[in-house]
Design an enzyme around this catalytic site. Structure first.
Site, mmCIF file in Angstrom:
data_model
loop_
_atom_site.group_PDB
_atom_site.id
_atom_site.type_symbol
_atom_site.label_atom_id
_atom_site.label_comp_id
_atom_site.label_asym_id
_atom_site.label_seq_id
_atom_site.Cartn_x
_atom_site.Cartn_y
_atom_site.Cartn_z
ATOM 1 N NE ARG A 1 -2.552 1.231 3.679
ATOM 2 C CZ ARG A 1 -3.292 1.019 4.569
ATOM 3 N NH1 ARG A 1 -4.558 0.593 4.721
ATOM 4 N NH2 ARG A 1 -2.573 1.239 5.784
ATOM 5 C CE LYS B 1 -2.230 4.743 6.992
ATOM 6 N NZ LYS B 1 -3.353 5.526 7.741
ATOM 7 C CD GLU C 1 -11.918 6.241 5.020
ATOM 8 O OE1 GLU C 1 -11.222 5.329 5.441
ATOM 9 O OE2 GLU C 1 -11.232 6.981 4.452
HETATM 10 N N1 PXG Z 1 -9.415 4.991 7.111
HETATM 11 C C1 PXG Z 1 -8.374 5.819 7.286
HETATM 12 C C2 PXG Z 1 -8.579 7.297 6.698
HETATM 13 C C3 PXG Z 1 -7.005 5.718 8.078
HETATM 14 O O1 PXG Z 1 -6.124 6.688 8.063
HETATM 15 C C4 PXG Z 1 -7.849 3.317 8.172
HETATM 16 C C5 PXG Z 1 -8.962 3.831 7.511
HETATM 17 C C6 PXG Z 1 -7.580 2.174 8.635
HETATM 18 O O2 PXG Z 1 -6.751 1.449 7.898
HETATM 19 P P1 PXG Z 1 -5.754 0.146 8.343
HETATM 20 O O3 PXG Z 1 -4.966 -0.398 7.180
HETATM 21 O O4 PXG Z 1 -5.253 0.779 9.648
HETATM 22 O O5 PXG Z 1 -6.919 -0.828 8.832
HETATM 23 C C7 PXG Z 1 -6.863 4.379 8.506
HETATM 24 C C8 PXG Z 1 -5.699 3.893 9.276
HETATM 25 C C9 PXG Z 1 -2.239 6.981 13.344
HETATM 26 C C10 PXG Z 1 -2.878 6.075 12.631
HETATM 27 O O6 PXG Z 1 -1.268 7.138 13.957
HETATM 28 C C11 PXG Z 1 -3.437 6.211 11.562
HETATM 29 C C12 PXG Z 1 -4.229 4.937 11.083
HETATM 30 C C13 PXG Z 1 -3.756 3.685 11.062
HETATM 31 C C14 PXG Z 1 -2.721 3.457 12.441
HETATM 32 C C15 PXG Z 1 -2.234 4.724 12.970
HETATM 33 O O7 PXG Z 1 -3.063 8.270 13.066
HETATM 34 N N2 PXG Z 1 -5.180 4.804 9.692
#
Ligand code: PXG
Length: 284
Positions: A51, A150, A183
């Site tokens: 990703r 991301k 989301e």
């Molecule tokens: N949507 C968004 C907008 C995110 O930023 C997810 C969904 C979930 O994705 P994953 O791959 O984690 O299942 C995210 C994930 C942080 C932090 O430190 C942010 C995320 C993940 C871990 C830490 O702010 N975002």
């Protein structure tokens, strides 16, 4: 003191620094990943690395390291920090450049691997479930900053998070440009209706969460029907169960949205089942 990996070298946390001319800082020009460490192992590392490179490709950022060596950097940094359970932040910035947007003026992308402790919701939040609100801030239009990237520019989500916190909540639902559920600010969203698991389709303009994908796999393996589809607030309000998924949150029940109780206002059986199955998967 914790060690931070920058461009192939380990630094003490206090000495881990990059230039104030880095476009990651000046413009949010860069990409990142958040990865969990369970039992000394990085959860679904290959998917996170993939990703990251896809995000980088979208913003035309060439990462000066092959994916295998990026994975190795993550593993080396986990080992250098002797971290058993924690969190990895993998960041690639455009690098230092001139003042001005042109990425061509940036010399070398900076690759940063931080290993830290994970900030979790309280045990009580999982026991009782979360209350959330719908944000007035919509998710980025896919033709603006596409949510599949991301990127280091999270202001859109931060504005929604500010609203959540001001409303006394830990998360907020973001709708998309069509008014459909997209989301949460850092988590994907699921609901259960008559035993069927539903979640917004990627075309709603969401991040393809790695936890989301794992939960879809677990549900299908447990013979639960999964539908990726357009969802509205009505679907949330009238759901039997609702939960969010993310690297930090894992699977977290939602029991109230915009002042309406969801189902009977308690974490539901399918949410609990998937949460347990996710735990088992992460720790196996
Ligand atoms: N949507 C968004 C907008 C995110 O930023 C997810 C969904 C979930 O994705 P994953 O791959 O984690 O299942 C995210 C994930 C942080 C932090 O430190 C942010 C995320 C993940 C871990 C830490 O702010 N975002």
């Amino acid at each position: 003191m914790s060690k931070v990996w920058i461009n192939g070298k380990l630094f003490d946390k206090d000495d881990a620094k990059i230039s104030v001319f880095d476009h990651g800082l000046l413009y949010g020009d860069g990409v990142f990943e958040g990865i969990r460490i369970y039992g000394g192992k990085a959860f679904r590392l290959d998917e996170h690395i993939e990703r990251l490179y896809e995000s980088a490709r979208h913003i035309a950022l060439e990462i000066p390291l092959p994916p295998e060596r990026m994975s190795q950097a993550v593993l080396d940094t986990i080992r250098a920090n002797a971290k058993i359970d924690g969190y990895i932040r993998l960041v690639v910035t455009r690098g230092a450049g001139t003042l001005g947007l042109d990425p061509k003026r940036c010399s070398n992308p900076q690759i940063i691997v931080i290993v830290d402790d994970i900030a979790l919701y309280s045990a009580e939040s999982y026991e009782r479930g979360l209350s959330i609100v719908t944000s007035s801030i919509i998710r980025n239009h896919p033709n603006a900053l596409n949510a599949r990237i991301k990127s280091l520019n999270y202001l859109n989500n931060i504005l929604a998070k500010i609203e959540a916190v001001r409303a006394g909540c830990q998360e907020a639902i973001m709708l998309n440009h069509n008014g459909e559920v997209a989301e949460c600010t850092a988590d994907n969203l699921f609901l259960v209706k008559r035993g069927i698991l539903r979640t917004p389709h990627l075309v709603a303009g969401i991040l393809e969460g790695i936890t989301r994908n794992a939960v879809i796999e677990l549900a299908r393996a447990a013979q639960i029907t999964v539908q990726e589809m357009a969802l509205t607030r009505h679907d949330i309000y009238s759901a039997d169960e609702c939960f969010l998924t993310g690297t930090a949150a894992e699977v977290a029940p939602i029991v109230e949205c915009d002042g309406r109780l969801i189902g009977n206002g308690k974490p539901g059986p399918i949410t609990r089942q998937l949460r347990e199955q996710f735990h088992r998967l992460a720790r196996q």
